[in-house]
Design a protein around this motif. Structure first.
Motif, short mmCIF file in Angstrom:
data_model
loop_
_atom_site.label_atom_id
_atom_site.label_comp_id
_atom_site.label_asym_id
_atom_site.label_seq_id
_atom_site.Cartn_x
_atom_site.Cartn_y
_atom_site.Cartn_z
N MET A 182 1.85 55.71 51.80
CA MET A 182 3.15 54.76 52.46
C MET A 182 3.66 54.35 50.88
O MET A 182 3.35 54.52 50.08
N THR A 183 5.38 54.19 51.30
CA THR A 183 6.04 53.62 50.49
C THR A 183 5.82 52.25 50.36
O THR A 183 5.35 51.59 51.23
N ALA A 184 6.42 51.53 49.29
CA ALA A 184 6.38 50.02 49.18
C ALA A 184 7.24 49.56 50.32
O ALA A 184 6.74 48.55 51.04
N GLU A 185 8.32 50.25 50.81
CA GLU A 185 8.98 49.89 51.92
C GLU A 185 8.46 49.83 53.12
O GLU A 185 8.22 48.77 54.01
N GLU A 186 7.68 50.88 53.29
CA GLU A 186 6.75 50.98 54.67
C GLU A 186 5.72 49.87 54.62
O GLU A 186 5.37 49.37 55.64
N MET A 187 5.32 49.34 53.37
CA MET A 187 4.26 48.38 53.53
C MET A 187 4.63 47.01 53.59
O MET A 187 4.09 46.14 53.69
N GLU A 235 10.18 51.18 39.23
CA GLU A 235 10.37 52.69 39.93
C GLU A 235 9.10 53.11 40.50
O GLU A 235 8.91 53.40 41.55
N ALA A 236 7.79 52.92 39.67
CA ALA A 236 6.81 53.26 40.21
C ALA A 236 6.02 52.48 41.43
O ALA A 236 5.60 53.25 42.39
N ASP A 268 11.88 44.00 44.53
CA ASP A 268 13.42 44.05 44.44
C ASP A 268 13.47 42.52 43.47
O ASP A 268 14.47 42.52 42.52
N GLN A 269 12.95 41.64 44.35
CA GLN A 269 13.22 40.18 43.76
C GLN A 269 12.56 40.00 42.29
O GLN A 269 13.20 39.26 41.46
N TRP A 270 11.49 40.78 42.12
CA TRP A 270 10.73 40.62 40.75
C TRP A 270 11.67 41.26 39.49
O TRP A 270 11.89 40.85 38.62
N LYS A 271 12.47 42.41 40.09
CA LYS A 271 13.36 43.12 39.33
C LYS A 271 14.41 42.01 38.75
O LYS A 271 14.68 41.98 37.83
N GLU A 272 14.97 41.70 40.00
CA GLU A 272 16.24 40.83 39.77
C GLU A 272 15.70 39.56 38.81
O GLU A 272 16.75 39.14 37.93
N ASN A 273 14.46 39.15 38.69
CA ASN A 273 14.13 37.91 38.04
C ASN A 273 13.45 38.40 36.70
O ASN A 273 12.91 37.63 35.94
N HIS A 314 2.78 55.60 47.66
CA HIS A 314 1.52 55.38 47.18
C HIS A 314 0.27 55.98 48.04
O HIS A 314 0.44 55.91 49.38
N THR A 315 -0.88 56.50 47.58
CA THR A 315 -1.91 56.99 48.43
C THR A 315 -3.05 55.97 48.17
O THR A 315 -3.29 55.90 46.84
N PHE A 316 -3.63 55.58 49.21
CA PHE A 316 -4.72 54.75 49.04
C PHE A 316 -5.60 54.69 50.30
O PHE A 316 -5.17 55.27 51.20
#
Length: 97
Positions: free
Chosen positions: A76-81, A59-60, A88-93, A65-67
């Motif tokens: 930016m969000t993880a989606e934007e980056m 979730e985090a 999502d793949q890491w979560k599924e695994n 994220h601000t960097f």
């Protein structure tokens, strides 16, 4: 981040490589059909997602994220980056607690 890196390492998604800055750890992002890969070095990953270092949950990581990159600050969000599909793949695994 240590637990996330340990999970990635155990899953074969981290490797060590040489750069102009010396030896660094990389996170394997994607492997293509022709055998080429895309990876990100841990220093860059921590620049982008270091704001959640103490809590690297799915979730985090998926949030905003601000960097600072160079002299410019971004939010930016993880989606934007372009990272969300990998999270999502890491979560599924099962790489997240």
């Amino acid at each position: 981040m240590k637990q996330l890196y340990l999970s990635l390492k155990e899953s074969g998604l981290m490797f060590n490589g040489n750069t102009e800055q010396g030896e660094v750890d990389f996170i394997l992002i994607e492997t293509y059909e022709n055998g080429t890969t895309t990876s990100v070095d841990v220093n860059t990953f921590e620049t982008l997602f270091g704001d959640i270092e103490g809590n690297p949950t799915y979730e985090a990581l998926s949030g905003s994220h601000t960097f600072k990159w160079g002299t410019t600050q971004y939010t930016m969000t993880a989606e934007e980056m372009g990272y969300q599909k990998y999270f999502d793949q890491w979560k599924e695994n099962g790489l997240f607690n």
